[in-house]
Design a protein around this motif. Structure first.
Motif, PDB file in Angstrom:
ATOM      1  N   ILE A 103       1.128  -1.180  -0.066  1.00  0.00           N
ATOM      2  CA  ILE A 103      -0.063   0.020  -0.194  1.00  0.00           C
ATOM      3  C   ILE A 103       0.849   1.293   0.042  1.00  0.00           C
ATOM      4  CG2 ILE A 103      -1.509   1.193   1.303  1.00  0.00           C
ATOM      5  CD1 ILE A 103      -2.893  -1.061  -0.093  1.00  0.00           C
ATOM      6  N   THR A 104       1.857   1.086   0.912  1.00  0.00           N
ATOM      7  CA  THR A 104       2.925   2.250   0.913  1.00  0.00           C
ATOM      8  C   THR A 104       3.452   2.564  -0.475  1.00  0.00           C
ATOM      9  OG1 THR A 104       3.206   1.940   3.260  1.00  0.00           O
ATOM     10  CG2 THR A 104       4.724   3.372   1.864  1.00  0.00           C
ATOM     11  N   ALA A 105       3.860   1.523  -1.140  1.00  0.00           N
ATOM     12  CA  ALA A 105       4.648   1.678  -2.469  1.00  0.00           C
ATOM     13  C   ALA A 105       3.487   2.150  -3.529  1.00  0.00           C
ATOM     14  CB  ALA A 105       5.027   0.147  -2.892  1.00  0.00           C
ATOM     15  N   ILE A 106       2.286   1.700  -3.394  1.00  0.00           N
ATOM     16  CA  ILE A 106       1.228   2.075  -4.350  1.00  0.00           C
ATOM     17  C   ILE A 106       0.879   3.690  -4.422  1.00  0.00           C
ATOM     18  CG2 ILE A 106      -1.281   2.025  -4.850  1.00  0.00           C
ATOM     19  CD1 ILE A 106      -1.027  -1.065  -4.163  1.00  0.00           C
ATOM     20  N   ALA A 107       0.845   4.203  -3.205  1.00  0.00           N
ATOM     21  CA  ALA A 107       0.640   5.548  -2.782  1.00  0.00           C
ATOM     22  C   ALA A 107       1.934   6.238  -3.462  1.00  0.00           C
ATOM     23  CB  ALA A 107       0.521   5.611  -1.257  1.00  0.00           C
ATOM     24  N   ALA A 108       3.163   5.926  -3.316  1.00  0.00           N
ATOM     25  CA  ALA A 108       4.424   6.515  -3.727  1.00  0.00           C
ATOM     26  C   ALA A 108       4.399   6.644  -5.337  1.00  0.00           C
ATOM     27  CB  ALA A 108       5.566   5.791  -3.329  1.00  0.00           C
ATOM     28  N   ILE A 109       3.969   5.485  -5.801  1.00  0.00           N
ATOM     29  CA  ILE A 109       3.845   5.701  -7.208  1.00  0.00           C
ATOM     30  C   ILE A 109       3.026   6.287  -7.894  1.00  0.00           C
ATOM     31  CG2 ILE A 109       3.714   3.728  -9.416  1.00  0.00           C
ATOM     32  CD1 ILE A 109       5.083   1.794  -7.651  1.00  0.00           C
TER      33      ILE A 109
ATOM     34  N   LEU B  23     -11.254   0.922   1.663  1.00  0.00           N
ATOM     35  CA  LEU B  23     -11.839   1.813   2.919  1.00  0.00           C
ATOM     36  C   LEU B  23     -13.323   1.815   2.926  1.00  0.00           C
ATOM     37  CD1 LEU B  23      -9.595   5.025   2.397  1.00  0.00           C
ATOM     38  CD2 LEU B  23      -9.686   3.789   4.423  1.00  0.00           C
ATOM     39  N   GLU B  24     -13.853   1.208   1.789  1.00  0.00           N
ATOM     40  CA  GLU B  24     -15.437   0.820   1.716  1.00  0.00           C
ATOM     41  C   GLU B  24     -15.839  -0.373   2.420  1.00  0.00           C
ATOM     42  OE1 GLU B  24     -16.267   1.564  -2.154  1.00  0.00           O
ATOM     43  OE2 GLU B  24     -16.209   3.829  -1.953  1.00  0.00           O
ATOM     44  N   ASP B  25     -14.659  -1.121   2.751  1.00  0.00           N
ATOM     45  CA  ASP B  25     -15.035  -2.392   3.490  1.00  0.00           C
ATOM     46  C   ASP B  25     -15.514  -2.076   5.091  1.00  0.00           C
ATOM     47  OD1 ASP B  25     -14.215  -3.798   1.488  1.00  0.00           O
ATOM     48  OD2 ASP B  25     -12.381  -4.641   2.364  1.00  0.00           O
ATOM     49  N   PRO B  26     -16.263  -3.055   5.566  1.00  0.00           N
ATOM     50  CA  PRO B  26     -16.827  -2.557   7.010  1.00  0.00           C
ATOM     51  C   PRO B  26     -15.547  -2.648   7.923  1.00  0.00           C
ATOM     52  CG  PRO B  26     -18.035  -4.375   5.868  1.00  0.00           C
ATOM     53  CD  PRO B  26     -17.042  -3.988   4.907  1.00  0.00           C
ATOM     54  N   ASN B  27     -14.725  -3.414   7.939  1.00  0.00           N
ATOM     55  CA  ASN B  27     -13.409  -3.409   8.953  1.00  0.00           C
ATOM     56  C   ASN B  27     -12.173  -3.252   7.802  1.00  0.00           C
ATOM     57  OD1 ASN B  27     -14.878  -3.705  11.284  1.00  0.00           O
ATOM     58  ND2 ASN B  27     -15.479  -5.578  10.206  1.00  0.00           N
ATOM     59  N   PRO B  28     -11.795  -1.992   7.329  1.00  0.00           N
ATOM     60  CA  PRO B  28     -10.684  -2.195   6.423  1.00  0.00           C
ATOM     61  C   PRO B  28      -9.506  -2.506   7.271  1.00  0.00           C
ATOM     62  CG  PRO B  28     -12.062   0.086   6.605  1.00  0.00           C
ATOM     63  CD  PRO B  28     -12.455  -0.705   7.659  1.00  0.00           C
ATOM     64  N   LYS B  29      -8.539  -3.227   6.566  1.00  0.00           N
ATOM     65  CA  LYS B  29      -7.266  -3.257   7.241  1.00  0.00           C
ATOM     66  C   LYS B  29      -6.223  -2.118   7.131  1.00  0.00           C
ATOM     67  CE  LYS B  29      -8.528  -7.922   7.389  1.00  0.00           C
ATOM     68  NZ  LYS B  29      -9.671  -8.015   6.732  1.00  0.00           N
ATOM     69  N   ALA B  30      -5.635  -1.833   8.193  1.00  0.00           N
ATOM     70  CA  ALA B  30      -4.655  -0.843   8.397  1.00  0.00           C
ATOM     71  C   ALA B  30      -5.352   0.511   7.829  1.00  0.00           C
ATOM     72  CB  ALA B  30      -3.442  -1.172   7.534  1.00  0.00           C
ATOM     73  N   GLU B  31      -6.639   0.646   8.302  1.00  0.00           N
ATOM     74  CA  GLU B  31      -7.351   1.987   7.948  1.00  0.00           C
ATOM     75  C   GLU B  31      -6.618   3.266   7.979  1.00  0.00           C
ATOM     76  OE1 GLU B  31     -11.777   3.701   8.616  1.00  0.00           O
ATOM     77  OE2 GLU B  31     -10.937   2.320   9.860  1.00  0.00           O
ATOM     78  N   LYS B  32      -5.543   3.426   9.080  1.00  0.00           N
ATOM     79  CA  LYS B  32      -4.993   4.748   9.123  1.00  0.00           C
ATOM     80  C   LYS B  32      -4.013   4.808   8.042  1.00  0.00           C
ATOM     81  CE  LYS B  32      -1.928   7.306  12.135  1.00  0.00           C
ATOM     82  NZ  LYS B  32      -0.912   7.544  11.185  1.00  0.00           N
ATOM     83  N   LEU B  33      -3.428   3.779   7.699  1.00  0.00           N
ATOM     84  CA  LEU B  33      -2.520   3.815   6.556  1.00  0.00           C
ATOM     85  C   LEU B  33      -3.265   4.094   5.157  1.00  0.00           C
ATOM     86  CD1 LEU B  33       0.326   3.370   5.269  1.00  0.00           C
ATOM     87  CD2 LEU B  33      -0.174   1.057   4.988  1.00  0.00           C
ATOM     88  N   LEU B  34      -4.186   3.665   5.048  1.00  0.00           N
ATOM     89  CA  LEU B  34      -4.835   3.933   3.799  1.00  0.00           C
ATOM     90  C   LEU B  34      -5.528   5.209   3.597  1.00  0.00           C
ATOM     91  CD1 LEU B  34      -7.417   0.690   3.913  1.00  0.00           C
ATOM     92  CD2 LEU B  34      -5.414   1.107   2.324  1.00  0.00           C
ATOM     93  N   TRP B  35      -5.867   5.974   4.644  1.00  0.00           N
ATOM     94  CA  TRP B  35      -6.270   7.261   4.693  1.00  0.00           C
ATOM     95  C   TRP B  35      -5.169   8.200   4.534  1.00  0.00           C
ATOM     96  CZ3 TRP B  35     -10.739   8.679   3.489  1.00  0.00           C
ATOM     97  CH2 TRP B  35     -12.075   8.104   3.817  1.00  0.00           C
ATOM     98  N   ASP B  36      -3.879   7.701   5.369  1.00  0.00           N
ATOM     99  CA  ASP B  36      -2.610   8.722   4.959  1.00  0.00           C
ATOM    100  C   ASP B  36      -2.093   8.414   3.593  1.00  0.00           C
ATOM    101  OD1 ASP B  36      -2.926   9.448   7.522  1.00  0.00           O
ATOM    102  OD2 ASP B  36      -1.398   8.106   8.545  1.00  0.00           O
ATOM    103  N   SER B  37      -2.463   7.232   2.992  1.00  0.00           N
ATOM    104  CA  SER B  37      -1.833   7.236   1.718  1.00  0.00           C
ATOM    105  C   SER B  37      -2.620   8.116   0.616  1.00  0.00           C
ATOM    106  CB  SER B  37      -2.011   5.577   1.357  1.00  0.00           C
ATOM    107  OG  SER B  37      -1.167   4.922   1.950  1.00  0.00           O
ATOM    108  N   LEU B  38      -3.834   8.105   0.818  1.00  0.00           N
ATOM    109  CA  LEU B  38      -4.727   9.059   0.066  1.00  0.00           C
ATOM    110  C   LEU B  38      -4.264  10.534   0.120  1.00  0.00           C
ATOM    111  CD1 LEU B  38      -8.261   7.622   0.348  1.00  0.00           C
ATOM    112  CD2 LEU B  38      -6.834   7.487  -1.776  1.00  0.00           C
TER     113      LEU B  38
END
Length: 470
Positions: free
Chosen positions: A357-363, A384-399
């Protein structure tokens, strides 16, 4: 007696520092000062392997520590004409014989005196070698001309500076092919030499993992910086850095720390910038590090260094060549393991997911706008649209990071719109991302307009909803 050694070291250090400052400021004094300084330094080093009484040997060690520390704090180009002498001094100190001799003398002294021990005052072989390694880095780094890179007051560290782009050596072509170049090669070879390291490990009075790890990081930096002066060293440096990454233990016998791991990744990034011939090879290595991470990613307790290493490797693989193919490598890695994930940071799959996820956000910011909008951003948004996203904070930070670093207004609008739409349901979770996107300093005016339009649109929708429910 030990106090006298400290005084001697301080005296030598202060005297040499003042002489070096004079030589730096007054060019006409250099021909007299610099040969004298290096003549004395060579005499100190040559005396280290002689069978002197312990007290006399300690005085020589203290003098050597003072000189080495003074050199490390001086203007490196002053020493360029004296690289052959420097080579001799470094070889003498970083030899098995010298390291063992100092150890044996100190051990004998400590066993026969009731005075504060020699080693307690920090004059053991470890201190001398550590100071010398630091000088080696300052020397080869100071001989790099990074004037074309943007260097502010806070960026005087040459390592941090050359991470920004290509730099040049101050050595002429003739010097690189002559004695000066041979001296650089000697310094480089000593960085990877196992004999003196083994001797130091075997004779160190204290098992000091932190000092050894710091030395290893400095050695890595020194070796990488040597390649700026001798380009032919780059290929072996890449292999040696890979060896450090792959070994479970460092050359000093202690587990490699995450800080050292980070230094190696930074070194690969510097080599990628400096030596374009090896760019693809280095990018493949770093992609492999993220997709198939070593055990240190699962076992380390250095969370800050781990995050930095992940971000550093990701920022390097966003190279403009073949970004789309690398993007799909990370997308496939994240998608293939997502359904079976838990949130255990020691779970290898979870670590791979975070890396991907970190690499996707960087690319994403260097992709074509339609690729970012249609391929990369949805990978993160759908999770992030999943009921219980995995590593939710990282996903938001990546966006937030994508929006902050992208250069295209359509990509920025896509990110802002998604974030603000979700703020209706999870405002506390996305407020930090909203604040990240609002950091507009230095950005084109159209980005301000897009952000304000989206915010105003959200308020209008909210107001309409309130009126309807009233």
């Amino acid at each position: 007696m030990s106090h006298e050694y400290i005084q001697l070291e301080n005296f030598i250090y202060e005297a040499f520092v003042k002489l070096l400052l004079i030589a730096q400021k007054f060019e006409d004094s250099r021909d007299e000062i610099m040969p004298t300084i290096w003549t004395w330094s060579k005499k100190f080093a040559d005396s280290l392997n002689k069978n002197y009484p312990s007290e006399q040997l300690f005085s020589i060690v203290a003098s050597s520590v003072g000189t080495v520390c003074a050199f490390g704090d001086s203007f490196a180009p002053l020493h360029l004409p004296y690289l052959p002498q420097i080579k001799s001094v470094i070889q003498q100190i970083l030899s098995e014989e010298t390291i063992i001799l100092i150890h044996n003398a100190a051990a004998s002294h400590d066993a026969t005196t009731k005075l504060p021990t020699y080693t307690e005052q920090g004059f053991d072989n470890l201190s001398l070698v550590a100071d010398l390694i630091t000088f080696m880095r300052q020397l080869v780094g100071g001989l790099i001309d990074a004037s074309e890179l943007s260097v502010g007051p806070e960026e005087k560290n040459i390592w941090e500076t050359v991470m920004k782009g290509k730099a040049k050596t101050r050595l002429t072509v003739k010097q690189s092919a002559g004695e000066e170049g041979e001296a650089i090669k000697t310094i480089y070879n000593l960085c990877w030499d196992m004999n003196w390291k083994q001797a130091l490990r075997d004779t160190s009075f204290e098992n000091d993992p932190q000092t050894f790890e710091t030395m290893l990081s400095v050695i890595v930096q020194t070796a990488v910086l040597c390649t700026f002066h001798i380009e032919s060293l780059a290929e072996t440096t890449i292999q040696n850095l890979c060896d450090v990454l792959e070994d479970a233990e460092s050359v000093f016998g202690n587990p490699v720390s995450m800080e050292t791991y980070l230094t190696v990744i930074e070194g690969l990034g510097i080599l990628c910038n400096q030596h374009s011939t090896y760019r693809t090879k280095i990018l493949d290595i770093l992609t492999g590090i993220l997709i198939k991470p070593s055990s240190i990613f699962f076992t380390t307790t250095e969370e800050s260094a781990l995050t930095s290493a992940r971000q550093c490797a990701s920022s390097i693989v966003n190279d403009s060549s073949a970004t789309k193919s690398r993007l799909f490598t990370f997308i496939n890695a994240a998608q293939s393991i997502y359904s079976s994930l838990d949130s255990d940071p020691a779970n290898p799959k979870y670590v791979v997911y975070l890396n991907a996820i970190t690499a996707i956000a960087a690319i994403t910011p260097v992709l074509k706008p339609h690729e970012a909008i249609e391929i990369a951003i949805p990978v993160i948004a759908r999770k992030l649209e999943d009921p219980n996203p995995k590593a939710e904070k990282l996903l938001w930070d990546s966006l937030g990071n994508i929006g902050l670093t992208c250069a295209d207004d359509a990509v920025f609008r896509e990110i802002v719109s998604f974030v603000l739409q979700h703020s209706k349901k999870t405002f506390s979770k996305v407020s930090r991302t909203s604040h990240t996107l609002a950091r507009m300093s230095g950005r084109p005016l159209k980005f301000y307009k897009i952000y304000l339009d989206c915010v105003l649109s959200m308020f209008v929708d909210r107001a309409a909803g309130l009126l309807k429910n009233a």
